[in-house]
Write an enzyme that holds these catalytic residues in place. Structure first.
Site, short mmCIF file in Angstrom:
data_model
loop_
_atom_site.label_atom_id
_atom_site.label_comp_id
_atom_site.label_asym_id
_atom_site.label_seq_id
_atom_site.Cartn_x
_atom_site.Cartn_y
_atom_site.Cartn_z
N ASP A 156 0.88 -1.16 0.00
CA ASP A 156 0.00 0.00 0.00
C ASP A 156 0.92 1.22 0.00
OD1 ASP A 156 -2.36 1.62 0.40
OD2 ASP A 156 -1.69 1.84 2.47
N LYS A 157 0.43 2.37 -0.42
CA LYS A 157 1.30 3.55 -0.49
C LYS A 157 1.28 4.37 0.80
CE LYS A 157 0.08 7.29 -2.71
NZ LYS A 157 0.22 8.35 -1.68
#
Length: 615
Positions: A311-312
């Site tokens: 995930d960022k």
């Protein structure tokens, strides 16, 4: 009586050894045959008691154990009046079990160290302003607690007053003190090195982060891997096979001594102990370094990973973005007021950035709020519908986006901004571009993962594609996909798995839970949500990204260590049986001595994991 004998096993071991020593003195100093024989008979009779009892207990649950092999061998040696070997076999078996237990206790020191950090009391602030020391079990949620210099923080809570420096090594594995002031979160089991603070209890007992760490490590160390379950099944059939082999040799050769020797040499002690002690040592290393590996099966699966998906926000980036630019399309003051009122209710990093940017503004009463996953928020304020979110949310609610607005949004995206659009009654009023920064050290640690033969490093994000591409380019990732809903992330991971890839997913939010659950290994950042931590297989405490290469390397080292111990254990059995068949020097005493030595070797080999560190 049986329980008493087994409980005194260590004392019997040393009593057995004492009689053996007496036998040696009788032989070399006293030159007295009666002393030697008497000491050896007593050593054999006393030493075999706990072994016989444990063999009988196993038989009652239909298990043919190693103790049964040793018991038959000792009784047989006693029957043919080979008292010396009977005494030596019992002593070596008991002393090996003693060393094994002592060493296992040492490898479980991670649990002991953790439990010793649990505070036993807390200082409660009473309603009249005075303070009272109470037991930790008496603390309730919402209580105000005073913590002074040198004290352990008793609960997870929020600092209400005061300033101090806290050592969070019990949570993060790092002994660096962190400054804590009003509004900051503190954790149970950490130490206030200087200062005085008053905190409000948010989580108590087993609910605290520290409590969960202890629970998870205990569960992990008690769990069994696929390899252990195989060895359990193997031992179930192997032990009867050795008994049958011994019986066959006796029937064919009529040599009782040879048959008994086969029983002793066939004991797979190192095989049974080698894998569990590797798992305990590896998981213990992780616990002391801020890494929770939830079980030996997780270690096995993690060691096979060749693709890591991230995930960022909050994972590759700090998760503390700031408003970089904005455009207002009218009613600025009203839009700010509505937007700030909505975002104050959210813990999302973008929401915090917006509230910090807008500052103080009149708060509006919100009559209804609905969270649209992957889109944003729909609320009602003063009878008006307010939409706050991305382009997907606007299109879903048929908000008119002019060509100029679309160009401006595209410009923001090209700069790496996350787009937040505010619309009141389906008219766009505000456009904000918010940027996050990459976590320190992420790029270096991703390079370490590549050196560790991770073939694919992929980022999936609900953020716009332009922002995600910029992050991927800077970090040299394999793939980057933006504008993804939670279910699309999970579907993407499924496709990777169907292509034969072993996938780990790293995330921290509620929307990451489906991906954490469906991946072969789910890795949660420890400062993320409770549901992400519960769903995951591995937890990196304090969201320390530098722990990821260590966690992967430790899992691989543990899996390798287990295989080494299996090779050592099987190799010793083959060596001993080969020595019996093709040499004249092999006997029961030498065989048992080598067996016990192999148990110590596999334990010492496993203990190397306690000092493992990634280069």
């Amino acid at each position: 009586m049986q329980r008493f004998v087994v409980s005194k096993k260590n004392q019997i071991t040393f009593l057995n050894g004492g009689f053996l020593f007496l036998a040696l003195m009788g032989h070399f100093l006293l030159k007295n045959t009666y002393v030697v024989m008497g000491a050896l008979i007593l050593a054999s009779a006393i030493g075999v008691l706990p072994i016989l009892i444990q063999a009988g207990q196993a038989l009652r649950v239909h298990v043919i154990s190693i103790e049964l092999l040793v018991s038959i061998a000792v009784i047989g040696a006693f029957f043919i009046q080979n008292y010396e070997e009977a005494a030596m076999v019992t002593f070596l078996f008991l002393f090996g079990a003693f060393l094994e237990q002592r060493t296992l206790t040492k490898t479980r020191s991670a649990i002991k160290e953790l439990t010793e950090m649990v505070p036993e009391s807390a200082v409660l602030q009473l309603s009249n302003g005075t303070f009272k020391e109470i037991g930790i079990d008496e603390v309730e949620k919402g209580d105000y607690l005073l913590v002074k210099t040198g004290a352990k923080i008793p609960v997870d809570g929020t600092v209400l007053s005061g300033v101090g420096h806290v050592n969070e090594a019990s949570i993060t594995g790092e002994a660096i003190s962190l400054s804590k002031t009003i509004g900051d979160t503190v954790f149970a089991g950490t130490i206030l090195e200087n200062g005085t603070v008053t905190i409000q209890a948010n989580k108590i007992g087993e609910e605290t982060t520290f409590g969960k760490i202890i629970e998870l490590v205990e569960e992990a160390q008690d769990s069994k891997s696929e390899t252990e379950r195989f060895i359990d099944r193997f031992s179930k059939y192997y032990t009867p096979l050795v008994l049958l082999l011994g019986a066959f040799v006796f029937v064919v050769s009529r040599n009782l001594s040879l048959a008994i020797t086969i029983l002793v040499l066939g004991c797979p002690g190192a095989l049974v102990i080698g894998v569990p002690v590797s798992n305990v040592s590896g998981i213990g290393n992780g616990a002391r370094n801020g890494i929770l590996l939830k079980g030996s099966e997780v270690v096995t699966q993690f060691s096979r990973v060749d693709t890591i998906v991230f995930d960022k926000t909050g994972t590759l980036t700090k998760g503390n973005p700031e408003v970089a630019e904005q455009i207002c399309y009218g009613e600025e003051e009203k839009a700010y007021s509505y937007l700030a009122s909505i975002e104050q209710e959210s813990d999302h990093p973008l929401a915090k950035a917006i509230v910090a940017f807008i500052g103080k503004t009149p708060k509006q009463k919100i009559t209804h709020t609905e969270v649209i996953k992957g889109g944003g928020i729909r609320s009602e304020i003063n009878g008006q519908q307010v939409l706050v979110g991305n382009e997907f949310l606007m299109k879903y609610h048929q908000v008119n986006l002019t060509e100029q607005m679309k160009r401006q949004m595209k410009d923001f995206e090209e700069k790496g901004d996350s787009i937040v659009v505010t619309a009141i009654d389906n008219e766009v009023k505000l456009l904000m571009g918010i940027r996050d920064t990459i976590r320190p050290g992420v790029k270096e640690n991703l390079k370490k993962l590549k050196k560790m033969r991770i073939k694919n490093l992929i980022v999936l994000s609900g953020d716009n594609q332009g922002t995600v591409d910029l992050i991927a380019q800077e970090l040299e990732l394999t793939q980057a996909h933006g504008n993804m809903l939670p279910e699309e992330k999970a579907q993407f991971i499924e496709r990777l798995q169907k292509n034969g890839q072993q996938v780990a997913f790293v995330g921290d939010g509620v929307n990451d839970s489906p991906s954490l659950a469906i991946a072969d290994i789910g890795i949660a950042m420890g400062n993320g949500t409770d549901i992400a931590i519960e769903t995951s297989d591995v937890v990196l405490m304090n969201s320390d990204f530098t722990r990821l290469p260590h966690a992967l390397g430790l899992s691989r080292a543990t899996a390798k260590n287990r295989k080494e111990n299996i090779v050592i254990a099987v190799g010793v059995v083959l060596f001993l049986l080969g020595g019996l068949l093709f040499s004249q020097w092999m006997n029961m005493t030498i065989g048992m001595l080598v067996h016990e030595g192999s148990i110590v070797v596999v334990i010492l080999n496993a203990m190397r994991l306690l000092g493992y560190s990634v280069n």
